[in-house]
Design a protein around this motif. Structure first.
Motif, short mmCIF file in Angstrom:
data_model
loop_
_atom_site.label_atom_id
_atom_site.label_comp_id
_atom_site.label_asym_id
_atom_site.label_seq_id
_atom_site.Cartn_x
_atom_site.Cartn_y
_atom_site.Cartn_z
N GLU A 214 0.85 -1.20 0.00
CA GLU A 214 0.00 0.00 0.00
C GLU A 214 0.88 1.24 0.00
O GLU A 214 1.82 1.36 0.78
CB GLU A 214 -0.89 -0.01 1.24
N SER A 215 0.58 2.18 -0.87
CA SER A 215 1.33 3.43 -0.95
C SER A 215 0.76 4.44 0.03
O SER A 215 -0.45 4.57 0.16
CB SER A 215 1.26 3.99 -2.36
N ASP A 216 1.64 5.14 0.72
CA ASP A 216 1.19 6.19 1.64
C ASP A 216 0.75 7.45 0.89
O ASP A 216 -0.12 8.17 1.34
CB ASP A 216 2.31 6.57 2.61
N SER A 217 1.35 7.69 -0.26
CA SER A 217 1.12 8.96 -0.93
C SER A 217 -0.09 8.97 -1.87
O SER A 217 -0.77 9.97 -1.97
CB SER A 217 2.36 9.36 -1.71
N ASN A 218 -0.35 7.87 -2.57
CA ASN A 218 -1.45 7.94 -3.54
C ASN A 218 -2.56 6.93 -3.30
O ASN A 218 -3.37 6.69 -4.18
CB ASN A 218 -0.90 7.81 -4.97
N ASN A 219 -2.60 6.33 -2.13
CA ASN A 219 -3.68 5.42 -1.74
C ASN A 219 -3.88 4.25 -2.71
O ASN A 219 -4.99 3.78 -2.90
CB ASN A 219 -5.00 6.17 -1.55
#
Length: 93
Positions: A66-71
């Motif tokens: 899961e990316s923190d920046s682009n969901n």
């Protein structure tokens, strides 16, 4: 998931499904098997300067996280490197 679930053998269908996921993620990351082998060799070379590792048991793969920046989901390089012992003095290059 209980502790005993860790010791259960995966069915061949689940193993095949996991392998297919790895292939798809590797394709999305534009990482060929040759590139993965080159990265493994480089990782072994660098880490071996500082510690004695079990290079035969080293496992490097690309998964998704899961990316923190682009969901969304993004490729992630995951390495499992069994360490035998730490070196007291790093090997010179």
């Amino acid at each position: 998931m209980g502790i005993m679930d860790l010791f259960k053998k995966k069915s061949s269908g689940n193993v095949a499904k996991d392998r297919l996921k790895l292939v798809l993620v590797s394709d999305r990351a534009n990482c060929s098997s040759e590139m993965m082998e080159m990265m493994k060799r480089d990782i072994i070379e660098v880490i071996s300067r500082y510690m004695d590792i079990d290079a035969e048991a080293l496992d490097v793969k690309i998964t998704e996280t899961e990316s923190d920046s682009n969901n969304g989901m993004v490729p992630a390089l995951v390495a499992n490197i069994p360490i035998r012992d730490m070196k007291h003095r790093p090997d010179p290059r």
